[in-house]
Design an enzyme around this catalytic site. Structure first.
Site, PDB file in Angstrom:
ATOM      1  N   VAL A  80      -6.794   0.748   4.283  1.00  0.00           N
ATOM      2  CA  VAL A  80      -6.494  -0.255   3.569  1.00  0.00           C
ATOM      3  C   VAL A  80      -5.803  -0.949   4.457  1.00  0.00           C
ATOM      4  O   VAL A  80      -4.752  -2.487   5.115  1.00  0.00           O
ATOM      5  CB  VAL A  80      -5.906   0.433   2.500  1.00  0.00           C
ATOM      6  CG1 VAL A  80      -5.465  -0.940   1.663  1.00  0.00           C
ATOM      7  CG2 VAL A  80      -7.595   0.485   1.458  1.00  0.00           C
ATOM      8  N   GLY A  81      -4.357   0.537   5.086  1.00  0.00           N
ATOM      9  CA  GLY A  81      -2.900  -0.560   5.886  1.00  0.00           C
ATOM     10  C   GLY A  81      -3.527  -0.882   6.651  1.00  0.00           C
ATOM     11  O   GLY A  81      -2.609  -1.894   7.507  1.00  0.00           O
ATOM     12  N   LYS A  91       0.949  -0.774  -0.033  1.00  0.00           N
ATOM     13  CA  LYS A  91       0.498  -0.037  -0.271  1.00  0.00           C
ATOM     14  C   LYS A  91       0.898   1.616   0.101  1.00  0.00           C
ATOM     15  O   LYS A  91       1.515   1.452   1.129  1.00  0.00           O
ATOM     16  CB  LYS A  91      -1.255  -0.118   1.523  1.00  0.00           C
ATOM     17  CG  LYS A  91      -2.167   1.095   1.183  1.00  0.00           C
ATOM     18  CD  LYS A  91      -2.238   1.349   2.818  1.00  0.00           C
ATOM     19  CE  LYS A  91      -2.050   2.740   3.024  1.00  0.00           C
ATOM     20  NZ  LYS A  91      -2.485   4.042   1.785  1.00  0.00           N
ATOM     21  N   GLU A 134       9.819   1.349  10.407  1.00  0.00           N
ATOM     22  CA  GLU A 134      11.088   2.428   9.762  1.00  0.00           C
ATOM     23  C   GLU A 134      10.316   3.516  10.048  1.00  0.00           C
ATOM     24  O   GLU A 134       9.660   4.138   9.606  1.00  0.00           O
ATOM     25  CB  GLU A 134      11.835   2.302   8.570  1.00  0.00           C
ATOM     26  CG  GLU A 134      12.102   1.217   8.530  1.00  0.00           C
ATOM     27  CD  GLU A 134      13.413   1.205   8.751  1.00  0.00           C
ATOM     28  OE1 GLU A 134      14.322   2.144   9.186  1.00  0.00           O
ATOM     29  OE2 GLU A 134      14.159   0.595   9.112  1.00  0.00           O
ATOM     30  N   GLY A 143      -4.631   4.647   5.214  1.00  0.00           N
ATOM     31  CA  GLY A 143      -4.181   3.681   5.882  1.00  0.00           C
ATOM     32  C   GLY A 143      -5.442   3.311   6.463  1.00  0.00           C
ATOM     33  O   GLY A 143      -4.850   2.179   7.350  1.00  0.00           O
ATOM     34  N   GLY A 201      -5.514   3.577  -1.052  1.00  0.00           N
ATOM     35  CA  GLY A 201      -6.692   3.403  -0.434  1.00  0.00           C
ATOM     36  C   GLY A 201      -5.985   3.974   1.117  1.00  0.00           C
ATOM     37  O   GLY A 201      -5.129   4.766   1.430  1.00  0.00           O
ATOM     38  N   CYS A 252      12.557  12.111   6.154  1.00  0.00           N
ATOM     39  CA  CYS A 252      12.904  10.963   7.276  1.00  0.00           C
ATOM     40  C   CYS A 252      14.553  11.190   8.435  1.00  0.00           C
ATOM     41  O   CYS A 252      14.300  11.970   9.494  1.00  0.00           O
ATOM     42  CB  CYS A 252      12.984   9.755   7.925  1.00  0.00           C
ATOM     43  SG  CYS A 252      13.695   8.688   6.817  1.00  0.00           S
ATOM     44  N   GLU A 267       9.341  16.227  16.075  1.00  0.00           N
ATOM     45  CA  GLU A 267       9.559  15.844  14.094  1.00  0.00           C
ATOM     46  C   GLU A 267       8.396  16.302  13.923  1.00  0.00           C
ATOM     47  O   GLU A 267       7.205  16.616  13.801  1.00  0.00           O
ATOM     48  CB  GLU A 267       9.262  14.055  13.192  1.00  0.00           C
ATOM     49  CG  GLU A 267       9.726  14.330  12.263  1.00  0.00           C
ATOM     50  CD  GLU A 267       9.179  12.597  11.650  1.00  0.00           C
ATOM     51  OE1 GLU A 267       8.402  12.188  11.629  1.00  0.00           O
ATOM     52  OE2 GLU A 267      10.150  12.280  11.449  1.00  0.00           O
TER      53      GLU A 267
HETATM   54  P1  NAD Z   1       2.519   8.055   7.975  1.00  0.00           P
HETATM   55  O1  NAD Z   1       2.505   7.327   9.477  1.00  0.00           O
HETATM   56  O2  NAD Z   1       1.046   8.961   8.564  1.00  0.00           O
HETATM   57  O3  NAD Z   1       1.703   6.911   7.233  1.00  0.00           O
HETATM   58  C1  NAD Z   1       2.820   5.834   6.250  1.00  0.00           C
HETATM   59  C2  NAD Z   1       1.348   5.301   5.263  1.00  0.00           C
HETATM   60  O4  NAD Z   1       0.554   4.540   6.689  1.00  0.00           O
HETATM   61  C3  NAD Z   1       0.712   5.943   4.922  1.00  0.00           C
HETATM   62  O5  NAD Z   1       0.670   4.663   3.579  1.00  0.00           O
HETATM   63  C4  NAD Z   1      -0.769   5.332   5.202  1.00  0.00           C
HETATM   64  O6  NAD Z   1      -1.429   5.517   4.726  1.00  0.00           O
HETATM   65  C5  NAD Z   1      -0.047   4.659   6.450  1.00  0.00           C
HETATM   66  N1  NAD Z   1      -1.287   4.186   6.977  1.00  0.00           N
HETATM   67  C6  NAD Z   1      -1.383   5.090   8.302  1.00  0.00           C
HETATM   68  N2  NAD Z   1      -2.333   4.550   9.721  1.00  0.00           N
HETATM   69  C7  NAD Z   1      -2.261   3.354   9.189  1.00  0.00           C
HETATM   70  C8  NAD Z   1      -2.871   1.959  10.380  1.00  0.00           C
HETATM   71  N3  NAD Z   1      -3.409   2.344  11.125  1.00  0.00           N
HETATM   72  N4  NAD Z   1      -2.189   0.642  10.148  1.00  0.00           N
HETATM   73  C9  NAD Z   1      -1.244   0.246   8.377  1.00  0.00           C
HETATM   74  N5  NAD Z   1      -1.254   1.866   7.980  1.00  0.00           N
HETATM   75  C10 NAD Z   1      -1.928   2.618   7.640  1.00  0.00           C
HETATM   76  O7  NAD Z   1       3.309   8.752   7.951  1.00  0.00           O
HETATM   77  P2  NAD Z   1       3.440  10.017   6.896  1.00  0.00           P
HETATM   78  O8  NAD Z   1       3.126  11.130   7.158  1.00  0.00           O
HETATM   79  O9  NAD Z   1       2.888   9.345   5.230  1.00  0.00           O
HETATM   80  O10 NAD Z   1       4.938  10.104   6.215  1.00  0.00           O
HETATM   81  C11 NAD Z   1       5.707  11.014   7.100  1.00  0.00           C
HETATM   82  C12 NAD Z   1       6.539   9.790   8.324  1.00  0.00           C
HETATM   83  O11 NAD Z   1       7.373   8.717   7.907  1.00  0.00           O
HETATM   84  C13 NAD Z   1       7.668  11.014   9.128  1.00  0.00           C
HETATM   85  O12 NAD Z   1       7.506  10.337  10.598  1.00  0.00           O
HETATM   86  C14 NAD Z   1       8.743  10.191   8.274  1.00  0.00           C
HETATM   87  O13 NAD Z   1       9.779  10.577   9.409  1.00  0.00           O
HETATM   88  C15 NAD Z   1       8.371   8.781   8.422  1.00  0.00           C
HETATM   89  N6  NAD Z   1       9.551   8.101   7.721  1.00  0.00           N
HETATM   90  C16 NAD Z   1      11.063   7.620   7.774  1.00  0.00           C
HETATM   91  C17 NAD Z   1      11.281   6.552   7.114  1.00  0.00           C
HETATM   92  C18 NAD Z   1      12.075   6.026   7.793  1.00  0.00           C
HETATM   93  O14 NAD Z   1      12.828   5.466   6.751  1.00  0.00           O
HETATM   94  N7  NAD Z   1      12.888   5.814   9.067  1.00  0.00           N
HETATM   95  C19 NAD Z   1      11.582   6.930   5.949  1.00  0.00           C
HETATM   96  C20 NAD Z   1      10.164   8.117   5.580  1.00  0.00           C
HETATM   97  C21 NAD Z   1       9.535   8.689   5.961  1.00  0.00           C
END
Ligand code: NAD
Length: 480
Positions: free
Chosen positions: A209-210, A173, A248, A206, A204, A282, A384
């Protein structure tokens, strides 16, 4: 209006609900495409397809899997310009960054793991007196891969490639904010002849679908990149089901500038590590820590160069910072600037949204922002922000620098600038981060372990780590 589709069992299909979500072009602040608003039933269909494909894909010789994956990588390279434009439109990032970093890294990820699987070997332990132990590593099954919006195709392939190369089948996803290159990628997989069901992409939200992927009983392994709050939710769901998890998560990375650094290199790279991709990486060094004797000189030069950065049309080759990914994210980042002011911070430059002209007038732009005079314990320095906002703090001694560096709940990456080799090693060993860069930033070798300590995550990606993650070890002891 362009519509994207799910990729399930080798076909591009509509979501069962028939519903779609609006997808915005952040540079223009306008809806430009529609993303499937999928639900549990779409996930279930994808997991079924992946489960059916698993027995054949998992026993295919690594060389056969490699050949198909290399075709996918070649097709990405062939479509470099098209994919880079798509990434830039979907995310708001400068086109030149997508062309030089995001898309080349996506094909590199696939090539790296397609070929790595050919060299992946296991151990044998021979006890000369009475036994031989050998370890097998079998692909686990259907892997759930969930990725964020900041480096869309780059991070999506960073998960999918090792999973597929190891012999798992995948239900993936992408972020609902940046689904476009994942959709184009599904077309390339079809063109490359990836067997149906081996990779399935469900678009879709998070929470729908997530969450359904994480909860699904036939998905025993989850690789997630995203925010720490989401990571906690995923861990809470997956842990009682004893799923294998790679998380991550976020970062609040220190960029430590010691007085004996190569000043020009330190300033030049710090501008990048602060503001590349609008600070939405990140690994960005959002807390710059500068040794007191260099503080004034560094701040003056850093602010001068920050003011020279061009915020503008992501399609313009001269643009340094494009649009932030969404209106909500722009508001979040701006709210941290207000918080910084309330916490006593002084804004040396930036801090404001930018209104561009013409078709870009509704886009989500803001000035790169530099803040000083904040305590390391305040929220601005602990949470962050994930935007073009950095703080600069002075430190007195090496021990003080390490204390400041380690003062947040995060531990993803750190950058250290010094020409003193012993000091570089000494400080590196004491900073609690999973990734340390000395005199460079985002200098990646895909063989190295990648991941964070503390609330920045659990587990490591990269190199053999990812192939081990997507396989299960079994030891066989044979008595002689
Ligand atoms: P997010 O956690 O909001 O979403 C990430 C993904 O998870 C999306 O596809 C989202 O739809 C899905 N998601 C949301 N809720 C979920 C749930 N309950 N169950 C399963 N999946 C779900 O993060 P974001 O806003 O998309 O990305 C930014 C964040 O990602 C920042 O905190 C950044 O530091 C982090 N990030 C970390 C790394 C790393 O390698 N450590 C790399 C890139 C980004």
């Amino acid at each position: 209006m362009q519509k994207f589709f799910n990729y399930i069992n080798g076909k591009l299909i509509e979501p069962h609900s028939g519903k779609y979500l609006d997808n915005y072009n952040p540079a223009e602040g306008k809806i430009y495409s529609l993303v499937p608003d999928s639900d549990e039933s779409d996930v279930d269909q994808a997991v079924t397809a992946a489960s059916v494909a698993f027995p054949l894909w998992s026993v295919l010789p690594a060389e056969e899997r490699m050949k198909i994956l290399l075709k996918v990588a070649d097709l990405i390279d062939h479509d470099l310009s098209k994919l880079a434009l798509a990434e830039s439109i979907d995310n708001g990032k400068p086109m030149k960054l997508a062309r030089s970093l995001d898309i080349p890294r996506a094909s590199a990820n696939i090539r790296f793991y397609a070929t790595a699987a050919m060299h992946f070997a296991t151990d044998a332990h021979v006890n000369e007196e009475d036994s031989v132990n050998y370890t097998t590593r079998m692909p686990i099954g259907v892997a759930g891969c969930i990725s964020p919006w900041n480096l869309p195709l780059y991070l999506f392939t960073w998960k999918i490639a090792p999973a597929l190369a190891a012999g798992c089948t995948v239900v993936a996803k992408p972020s609902e904010l940046t689904p476009m290159t994942a959709f184009l990628f599904s077309k390339l997989c079809i063109e490359a002849g990836l067997p149906p069901g081996v990779l399935n992409i469900v678009h879709g939200l998070g929470g729908k679908v997530g969450q359904a992927i994480v909860e699904h009983p036939q998905v025993p392994v989850i690789s997630f990149t995203g925010g720490t709050v989401t990571g906690k939710k995923i861990a809470a769901t997956a842990a009682p089901m004893f799923k294998k998890l790679s998380l991550e998560l976020g970062g609040k990375n220190p960029n430590i500038i010691l007085a004996d650094c190569d000043f020009e290199q330190a300033v030049k790279t710090s501008i990048l590590s602060s503001f590349a991709n609008q600070g939405e990486i990140c690994l960005c060094g959002s807390r710059i820590l500068v040794e007191r004797s260099l503080f004034d000189k560094f701040v003056t030069e850093f602010v001068k160069r920050t003011k020279e950065l061009k915020v503008g049309d992501p399609q313009n080759e001269l643009t340094d910072l494009g649009a932030l990914v969404s209106e909500a994210h722009l508001h979040k980042v701006l709210s941290y600037v207000n918080l910084a002011k309330e916490e006593g911070g002084k804004i040396l430059t930036g801090g404001n949204p930018i209104k561009l002209e013409g078709h870009l007038s509704s886009g989500y732009y803001m000035e790169p922002t530099v803040i000083v005079d904040l305590d390391e314990k305040c929220r601005t320095n602990q949470e962050e922000i994930f935007g073009p906002v950095v703080t600069i703090m002075p430190f007195e001694t090496e021990a003080h620098a390490i204390e400041l560096a380690n003062s947040t709940p995060y531990g993803l990456s750190a950058t250290i600038w010094t020409e003193n080799l012993k000091r570089a090693h000494r400080v590196s060993h004491q900073v609690k981060s999973g990734i340390i860069w000395v005199n460079c930033w985002l200098h990646r070798d895909l063989r190295t372990p990648f991941g964070g300590m503390k609330q920045s995550g659990v587990g490591r990606e990269g190199g053999w780590e990812a192939l081990r993650f997507f396989t299960e070890a079994k030891n066989v002891c044979v008595k002689l």
